[in-house]
Write a protein that holds these residues in place. Structure first.
Motif, PDB file in Angstrom:
ATOM      1  N   GLU A 104       0.860  -1.187   0.000  1.00  0.00           N
ATOM      2  CA  GLU A 104       0.000   0.000   0.000  1.00  0.00           C
ATOM      3  C   GLU A 104       0.894   1.234   0.000  1.00  0.00           C
ATOM      4  N   ASN A 105       0.755   2.043  -1.034  1.00  0.00           N
ATOM      5  CA  ASN A 105       1.504   3.311  -1.114  1.00  0.00           C
ATOM      6  C   ASN A 105       2.992   3.138  -0.824  1.00  0.00           C
TER       7      ASN A 105
ATOM      8  N   VAL B  48      -0.170  10.990   7.537  1.00  0.00           N
ATOM      9  CA  VAL B  48       0.965  10.878   8.463  1.00  0.00           C
ATOM     10  C   VAL B  48       2.267  10.880   7.682  1.00  0.00           C
ATOM     11  N   ARG B  49       2.329  10.119   6.611  1.00  0.00           N
ATOM     12  CA  ARG B  49       3.537  10.062   5.783  1.00  0.00           C
ATOM     13  C   ARG B  49       3.894  11.450   5.244  1.00  0.00           C
ATOM     14  N   ASP B  50       2.895  12.206   4.857  1.00  0.00           N
ATOM     15  CA  ASP B  50       3.129  13.522   4.251  1.00  0.00           C
ATOM     16  C   ASP B  50       3.531  14.594   5.261  1.00  0.00           C
TER      17      ASP B  50
ATOM     18  N   ALA C 201       4.352   4.332   8.267  1.00  0.00           N
ATOM     19  CA  ALA C 201       4.091   5.506   7.429  1.00  0.00           C
ATOM     20  C   ALA C 201       4.879   6.713   7.928  1.00  0.00           C
ATOM     21  N   ALA C 202       4.952   6.900   9.251  1.00  0.00           N
ATOM     22  CA  ALA C 202       5.685   8.031   9.811  1.00  0.00           C
ATOM     23  C   ALA C 202       7.173   7.944   9.487  1.00  0.00           C
TER      24      ALA C 202
ATOM     25  N   GLY D 205       9.895  10.303   7.115  1.00  0.00           N
ATOM     26  CA  GLY D 205      11.078  10.951   7.657  1.00  0.00           C
ATOM     27  C   GLY D 205      10.931  11.483   9.068  1.00  0.00           C
ATOM     28  N   CYS D 206      10.096  10.847   9.882  1.00  0.00           N
ATOM     29  CA  CYS D 206       9.939  11.310  11.274  1.00  0.00           C
ATOM     30  C   CYS D 206      11.244  11.116  12.039  1.00  0.00           C
ATOM     31  N   ASP D 207      11.398  11.874  13.107  1.00  0.00           N
ATOM     32  CA  ASP D 207      12.589  11.762  13.946  1.00  0.00           C
ATOM     33  C   ASP D 207      12.561  10.467  14.749  1.00  0.00           C
ATOM     34  N   SER D 208      11.390  10.150  15.327  1.00  0.00           N
ATOM     35  CA  SER D 208      11.214   8.917  16.092  1.00  0.00           C
ATOM     36  C   SER D 208       9.730   8.680  16.280  1.00  0.00           C
TER      37      SER D 208
END
Length: 311
Positions: free
Chosen positions: A105-106, A133-135, A155-156, A160-163
């Motif tokens: 998925e995506n 969330v991904r965006d 997704a996070a 590119g989330c930090d954590s």
């Protein structure tokens, strides 16, 4: 069920997991109890009331007919599940299901399990929520409450989330969540806690605050979360975990509870949050009533400077 039979002739099959027919939305009179999902390479037919043998036989025959038109001689894999309340009966009608079944998925892969339980490892109607969330996760510290198999966490990290901190009472679901991270090449950046959220505020506070919080609780799961009494408990504590400019995604999948119910809960128990927008559900999940469909609402911490000026 004639409208379901008619729609089968329009069915297409892509490479990604997808709902193909959503009778539960009430837009197909006579087929409100039927759903059809594509978990490549398996089709899942679900009925929320018993199907008479003739109706099931005709459904299977028409699915086979459409499959042959799309896939030729390729073997059909078809699972049928009857669900009513806590009762579930699952049968493999034809073909087989992969022992290690992962779907796409995506750009992300997720482990699923179609032959056991009512929840298959990935809630398809939350696709747009995962995309949001991904965006918006770039550089942020994320808290994923009621994380289940941690699809939001994947997704996070893709965004590119930090954590990201994942917490859920089900250690089995979290185990699948860890596998989902490895499946997508994420060996760091995520933490997993198999705890009761309401008994873990201290730990969550120490690991925060968070720029993004996702709350996607079950609507009526005794011993875990019952929306009518527990959403207020959650909302009373949620703002203290957010940064000043933090965002929160609040989810509610209970046909009997309206959008107004959730918004009123926020207004009463989290007045420091302000409503931003409601995320649209995937078009295939169109519903005759917006209140019966999945509700995903975005909130953020109110700007205190503006609040003071307003006073």
């Amino acid at each position: 069920m004639q409208l379901f039979f008619d729609e089968l002739n329009k069915m297409t099959l892509g490479e990604e997991v997808n709902r193909l027919f959503h009778g539960r939305g009430g837009l197909y009179p006579g087929a409100e109890h039927i759903c059809l999902d594509w978990y490549p390479p398996v089709l899942l037919l679900t009925s929320f009331k018993p199907l008479e043998p003739d109706a099931l036989d005709k459904s299977v025959a028409l699915i086979k007919q459409r499959w042959q038109a799309l896939k030729g001689d390729k073997a059909l894999n078809l699972v049928y599940q009857y669900r009513s309340g806590g009762r579930t009966q699952t049968d493999l009608i034809e073909g087989s299901v992969p022992d290690k079944h992962a779907v796409l998925e995506n750009g992300a892969q997720y482990h699923v399990h179609l032959l056991k339980g009512q929840n298959h490892g990935l809630f398809l109607d939350m696709k747009n929520g995962r995309q949001w969330v991904r965006d918006h996760a770039q550089g942020k510290k994320v808290l994923n409450l009621f994380s289940y198999t941690c699809a939001f966490s994947v997704a996070a990290l893709q965004g590119g989330c930090d954590s990201v901190v994942n917490i859920d009472m089900s250690k089995g679901a979290l185990s699948i969540g860890k596998q989902n991270h490895l499946l997508n090449g994420f060996t760091a950046g995520a933490r997993f806690f198999g705890h009761d959220i309401f008994k873990s505020w201290g730990k969550l506070t120490k690991l925060g605050p968070y720029e993004m919080i996702i709350a996607d609780p079950p609507s009526n799961q005794k011993g875990s979360f019952v929306a009518t009494k527990d959403y207020s408990r959650l909302l009373k504590r949620l703002p203290e975990l957010l940064t000043e400019d933090g965002e929160v995604l609040l989810c509610l999948n209970a046909p009997e509870l309206t959008i107004d119910f959730l918004m009123q809960q926020v207004a009463e128990f989290s007045p420091s949050l302000e409503f931003v927008e409601q995320l649209a559900n995937p078009s295939v999940f169109a519903d005759i009533s917006k209140d019966k469909a999945l509700k995903v609402l975005k909130y953020r911490r109110k700007n205190l400077i503006h609040c003071f000026i307003g006073k």
